[in-house]
Motif scaffolding. Structure first.
Motif, PDB file in Angstrom:
ATOM      1  N   ASP A 156      -6.140 -10.697   8.689  1.00 39.48           N
ATOM      2  CA  ASP A 156      -6.311 -12.030   8.094  1.00 39.48           C
ATOM      3  C   ASP A 156      -4.925 -12.613   7.860  1.00 39.48           C
ATOM      4  N   GLN A 157      -4.626 -13.742   8.564  1.00 42.06           N
ATOM      5  CA  GLN A 157      -3.315 -14.361   8.449  1.00 42.06           C
ATOM      6  C   GLN A 157      -3.429 -15.853   8.760  1.00 42.06           C
ATOM      7  N   ASP A 158      -2.855 -16.681   7.927  1.00 46.55           N
ATOM      8  CA  ASP A 158      -2.833 -18.127   8.153  1.00 46.55           C
ATOM      9  C   ASP A 158      -1.515 -18.512   8.807  1.00 46.55           C
ATOM     10  N   VAL A 159      -1.590 -18.957  10.060  1.00 47.53           N
ATOM     11  CA  VAL A 159      -0.423 -19.391  10.807  1.00 47.53           C
ATOM     12  C   VAL A 159      -0.683 -20.809  11.305  1.00 47.53           C
ATOM     13  N   PRO A 160       0.132 -21.783  10.931  1.00 53.79           N
ATOM     14  CA  PRO A 160      -0.103 -23.171  11.344  1.00 53.79           C
ATOM     15  C   PRO A 160      -0.261 -23.318  12.857  1.00 53.79           C
ATOM     16  N   GLY A 161      -1.348 -23.973  13.261  1.00 51.99           N
ATOM     17  CA  GLY A 161      -1.579 -24.229  14.674  1.00 51.99           C
ATOM     18  C   GLY A 161      -2.165 -23.072  15.447  1.00 51.99           C
ATOM     19  N   ARG A 162      -2.455 -21.950  14.782  1.00 54.91           N
ATOM     20  CA  ARG A 162      -3.001 -20.786  15.479  1.00 54.91           C
ATOM     21  C   ARG A 162      -4.139 -20.175  14.675  1.00 54.91           C
ATOM     22  N   ASP A 163      -5.087 -19.576  15.367  1.00 54.24           N
ATOM     23  CA  ASP A 163      -6.204 -18.884  14.726  1.00 54.24           C
ATOM     24  C   ASP A 163      -6.132 -17.413  15.119  1.00 54.24           C
ATOM     25  N   VAL A 164      -5.537 -16.610  14.265  1.00 47.34           N
ATOM     26  CA  VAL A 164      -5.322 -15.199  14.581  1.00 47.34           C
ATOM     27  C   VAL A 164      -6.105 -14.268  13.659  1.00 47.34           C
ATOM     28  N   THR A 165      -6.992 -14.829  12.828  1.00 45.09           N
ATOM     29  CA  THR A 165      -7.785 -14.022  11.917  1.00 45.09           C
ATOM     30  C   THR A 165      -9.041 -13.524  12.620  1.00 45.09           C
ATOM     31  N   GLY A 166      -9.346 -12.228  12.459  1.00 38.88           N
ATOM     32  CA  GLY A 166     -10.561 -11.688  13.050  1.00 38.88           C
ATOM     33  C   GLY A 166     -10.422 -10.239  13.434  1.00 38.88           C
ATOM     34  N   PHE A 167     -11.476  -9.735  14.082  1.00 38.72           N
ATOM     35  CA  PHE A 167     -11.519  -8.345  14.534  1.00 38.72           C
ATOM     36  C   PHE A 167     -10.848  -8.213  15.897  1.00 38.72           C
ATOM     37  N   ASP A 168     -10.366  -7.008  16.166  1.00 44.13           N
ATOM     38  CA  ASP A 168      -9.740  -6.745  17.460  1.00 44.13           C
ATOM     39  C   ASP A 168      -9.850  -5.259  17.774  1.00 44.13           C
ATOM     40  N   VAL A 169      -9.780  -4.952  19.058  1.00 46.21           N
ATOM     41  CA  VAL A 169      -9.741  -3.572  19.545  1.00 46.21           C
ATOM     42  C   VAL A 169      -8.454  -3.398  20.336  1.00 46.21           C
ATOM     43  N   LYS A 170      -7.656  -2.407  19.985  1.00 42.34           N
ATOM     44  CA  LYS A 170      -6.391  -2.145  20.666  1.00 42.34           C
ATOM     45  C   LYS A 170      -6.325  -0.671  21.062  1.00 42.34           C
ATOM     46  N   SER A 171      -5.407  -0.359  21.946  1.00 45.62           N
ATOM     47  CA  SER A 171      -5.282   1.034  22.384  1.00 45.62           C
ATOM     48  C   SER A 171      -3.843   1.361  22.726  1.00 45.62           C
ATOM     49  N   ASP A 172      -3.523   2.640  22.658  1.00 43.55           N
ATOM     50  CA  ASP A 172      -2.197   3.145  23.010  1.00 43.55           C
ATOM     51  C   ASP A 172      -2.369   4.552  23.551  1.00 43.55           C
ATOM     52  N   THR A 173      -1.992   4.746  24.804  1.00 42.73           N
ATOM     53  CA  THR A 173      -2.174   6.049  25.449  1.00 42.73           C
ATOM     54  C   THR A 173      -0.935   6.405  26.257  1.00 42.73           C
ATOM     55  N   GLU A 174      -0.532   7.649  26.170  1.00 41.64           N
ATOM     56  CA  GLU A 174       0.545   8.147  27.018  1.00 41.64           C
ATOM     57  C   GLU A 174       0.148   9.520  27.564  1.00 41.64           C
ATOM     58  N   ILE A 175       0.501   9.760  28.813  1.00 44.19           N
ATOM     59  CA  ILE A 175       0.242  11.042  29.464  1.00 44.19           C
ATOM     60  C   ILE A 175       1.586  11.671  29.804  1.00 44.19           C
ATOM     61  N   PHE A 176       1.786  12.904  29.334  1.00 45.73           N
ATOM     62  CA  PHE A 176       3.056  13.594  29.534  1.00 45.73           C
ATOM     63  C   PHE A 176       2.929  14.617  30.661  1.00 45.73           C
ATOM     64  N   PHE A 177       3.899  14.621  31.543  1.00 46.07           N
ATOM     65  CA  PHE A 177       4.025  15.660  32.564  1.00 46.07           C
ATOM     66  C   PHE A 177       5.295  16.426  32.229  1.00 46.07           C
ATOM     67  N   ALA A 178       5.136  17.652  31.769  1.00 46.56           N
ATOM     68  CA  ALA A 178       6.290  18.403  31.285  1.00 46.56           C
ATOM     69  C   ALA A 178       6.216  19.858  31.742  1.00 46.56           C
ATOM     70  N   GLY A 179       7.385  20.421  31.980  1.00 42.23           N
ATOM     71  CA  GLY A 179       7.456  21.820  32.359  1.00 42.23           C
ATOM     72  C   GLY A 179       8.884  22.313  32.303  1.00 42.23           C
TER      73      GLY A 179
END
Length: 368
Positions: free
Chosen positions: A45-68
Motif C-alpha cells: 500500500d503506497q500513495d504515489v502521485p500519478g501512479r496506482d501501485v497499491t495491491g496484491f502481487d506475485v513475485k519470484s526469485d530463483t537461482e540454479i548453481f552448478f558447482a564442483g
C-alpha cells in the motif's frame, strides 16, 4: 604500490602451488546442481502521485548453481561455480568464477564480488533481503527519481562495491584465518560484467582495488564477528570527477539463540548518486525451526546534480525501512516466511514527492 602488492600476492600463491609438488591422479571435477527457488505473494500500500501501485502481487526469485571441485594430490583444491538466474533478466548468468584453495588461502578468478563484500559482517535475514536491496521490489521510487544506489550501494545496502561495480571479472585473494583474523584483497580491471570486450578507459571506470578484514571468535559464551572494508575504482579518464570510493564496517554479537548485529557503509564520488551513507541494525532470535527478526535500514543519498536541478535521475533523498520477519523450517530445504515492512521515502531535492509504503509478504523458499 597497488601493482607491487598484487604482484607480491600472486607470486606468493604461485610459489605455494609449486612448492606443494606435482599433481597426481586426482579425480576429474564432477559438477553438482544446487540453488534455491523463492516464490512471494504479497500486498503493498503506497500513495504515489500519478501512479496506482497499491495491491496484491506475485513475485519470484530463483537461482540454479552448478558447482564442483577437485583436490589434487599436492593438496591444492580447484573449484568452479556458475550461477544461473531462474528468471529472465539482463544478467542471465549471475556469477561465474574459478577458485584455487590451499594452505595459502583462496584465490578467486572471474565474475564474483570483491573481498570487501565477501568479508563483510552485517545483520542476517532469512526472508527477502532488507540489506541487499531486494525489498525495493515492493516499494515504488518514482517520487525520488528511482532506486539507483539501492543495489551494491549504501542507499539500501552495506554490502557494496566502489562505483557499484558488481560481479565484474576480478581477481581476489582471501587469506587463511589466523587467531580469528582474515584478510582479503581484490583487483577489478573494468566494470564489464559477463563480457570479455575490451574496455575503453576514457569513458568507463577502471582499475578498481578493494581491501577487507574480518575477525570471528568467542568471548566467553558470546560469538563475536567484526569486519571493515574499503575500495576504490578509477574514474573514466575523460571525466573531471574524483575516483569513486566506498567503505563498510560491521559487528555481530551472538549468545545462545540471539544475535544482535549492526553495519554502516558509505560511498563517495559516485557520478549517478553523489555521496551516500547507510546503516542498519537487526536482532534475530532463532530457536530450533523458528526464526524471528526485527531490523531497520536507514539510507541517504545526495543525488546527481542534474536530478537535483529538476532533470531526470536519482534525486537527493532518504530511504528508511523497518522490517519484521517470522520464519519456520517445514523440513529439509523447505522454509515458510512472513514479512511485514514499513518504508518512508523523503525527497530532499525540492523536485520530487515524499511517500510511505506498507507491505506484507509471504514466501516459500526451497533450497536444493
Amino acid at each position: 604500490m597497488r601493482g607491487r602488492f598484487l604482484a607480491t600476492t600472486a607470486l606468493t600463491v604461485v610459489g605455494s602451488v609449486l612448492a606443494a609438488g606435482p599433481a597426481g591422479a586426482a579425480e576429474r571435477i564432477n559438477v553438482k546442481v544446487g540453488g534455491y527457488m523463492e516464490q512471494f505473494v504479497g500486498y503493498a500500500d503506497q500513495d504515489v502521485p500519478g501512479r496506482d501501485v497499491t495491491g496484491f502481487d506475485v513475485k519470484s526469485d530463483t537461482e540454479i548453481f552448478f558447482a564442483g571441485s577437485t583436490r589434487l594430490d599436492n593438496g591444492i583444491e580447484f573449484g568452479v561455480n556458475v550461477q544461473l538466474e531462474g528468471n529472465t533478466e539482463s544478467d542471465q548468468i549471475d556469477e561465474s568464477y574459478l577458485t584455487a584453495s590451499g594452505a595459502f588461502g583462496q584465490v578467486i578468478v572471474g565474475s564474483e564480488n570483491s573481498a570487501q563484500y565477501l568479508l563483510h559482517v552485517a545483520p542476517k535475514d532469512f526472508g527477502f533481503g532488507l540489506n541487499s536491496g531486494d525489498n525495493v521490489e515492493w516499494v515504488d521510487f518514482t517520487g525520488i527519481g528511482g532506486n539507483t544506489g539501492a543495489f551494491r550501494g549504501p542507499f539500501a545496502s552495506t554490502y557494496l562495491e566502489a562505483g557499484r561495480v558488481n560481479d565484474a571479472n576480478r581477481l581476489t585473494y582471501i587469506s587463511p584465518r589466523f587467531a580469528g583474523f582474515q584478510l582479503g584483497a581484490s583487483w577489478v580491471p573494468d566494470s564489464g560484467e559477463d563480457s570479455n570486450a575490451t574496455a575503453d578507459k576514457s569513458v568507463a571506470v577502471h582499475d578498481g582495488f578493494s581491501l577487507g578484514a574480518k575477525y570471528a571468535g568467542k568471548l566467553g559464551p558470546v560469538a563475536v564477528a567484526a569486519s571493515v572494508g574499503w575500495g576504490t575504482v578509477q574514474a573514466a579518464d575523460s571525466a573531471s570527477a574524483s575516483d569513486p570510493t566506498a567503505y563498510n564496517a560491521g559487528l555481530s554479537l551472538g549468545w545462545s539463540d540471539w544475535t544482535l548485529a549492526a553495519a554502516v557503509a558509505g560511498s563517495r564520488n559516485d557520478a549517478a548518486i553523489g555521496d551516500s551513507t547507510g546503516w542498519t541494525v537487526g536482532l534475530n532470535y532463532a530457536p530450533g525451526p523458528w526464526k524471528l527478526s526485527l531490523a531497520g535500514f536507514f539510507g541517504d543519498r545526495d543525488g546527481s546534480a542534474t536530478a537535483n536541478a529538476g532533470g531526470s535521475g536519482a534525486r537527493k533523498a532518504s530511504f528508511d525501512t523497518v522490517q519484521f520477519e517470522a520464519g519456520y523450517d517445514l523440513g529439509p530445504g523447505v522454509a515458510l516466511v512472513g514479512v511485514l515492512g514499513y518504508a518512508e521515502l523523503e525527497d530532499r531535492s525540492g523536485f520530487g514527492t515524499d511517500s510511505e509504503a506498507v507491505y506484507g509478504v509471504s514466501m516459500v523458499r526451497l533450497s536444493f
